[in-house]
Motif scaffolding. Structure first.
Motif: not given
Length: 140
Positions: A58, A61, A135, A137
């Protein structure tokens, strides 16, 4: 993050909330901060920690953080994002009820997990509901 599985039920192929290492989390839609409504997010207490196991590569964020309008302007909190080693990657100033949301954008390349932490803005102030709105990712 509002749509993440929990580690007990997940298949460990995508980011998951780690149950044994996380506080109470309310995954919800129509989160409101400072009079602005966001499509989705997670709401936590003003003294909380949510660990997310990334389970893949990843890179970022992102969220909008603040005190939920359900608290009617009461309470304050400070938001932080930590990596799995406990290093703080980002921290907000103390945010109060009715303040507009603050954007978070943190690089998380190379991390195995991240921890979203909310601390009371003032000693003894545990009344606020805190939001990590929109929110998300970004993963490969």
């Amino acid at each position: 993050v509002s749509e993440l599985s929990y580690s007990i039920l997940g298949d460990h192929s995508e980011p998951e909330v780690v149950m044994g290492e996380s506080s109470w989390v309310w995954q919800r839609s129509n989160v409101s901060i400072g009079g602005t409504t966001y499509a989705h997010g997670v709401t936590v207490n003003s003294n909380s920690s949510v660990t997310i196991q990334l389970n893949r590569q990843c890179t970022r964020y992102e969220a909008m953080v603040g005190i939920d309008d359900l608290t009617m302007g009461i309470g304050s909190a400070r938001f932080s994002v930590f990596n799995g080693d406990g290093t703080r990657l980002w921290q907000s100033p103390v945010m109060n009820g009715h303040d507009p949301a603050m954007p978070v954008s943190v690089g998380i390349s190379g991390q195995e997990s991240i921890r979203l932490v909310v601390e009371p803005g003032h000693p003894g102030n545990f009344t606020a509901l805190a939001d990590w709105a929109n929110s998300r990712i970004s993963c490969r």
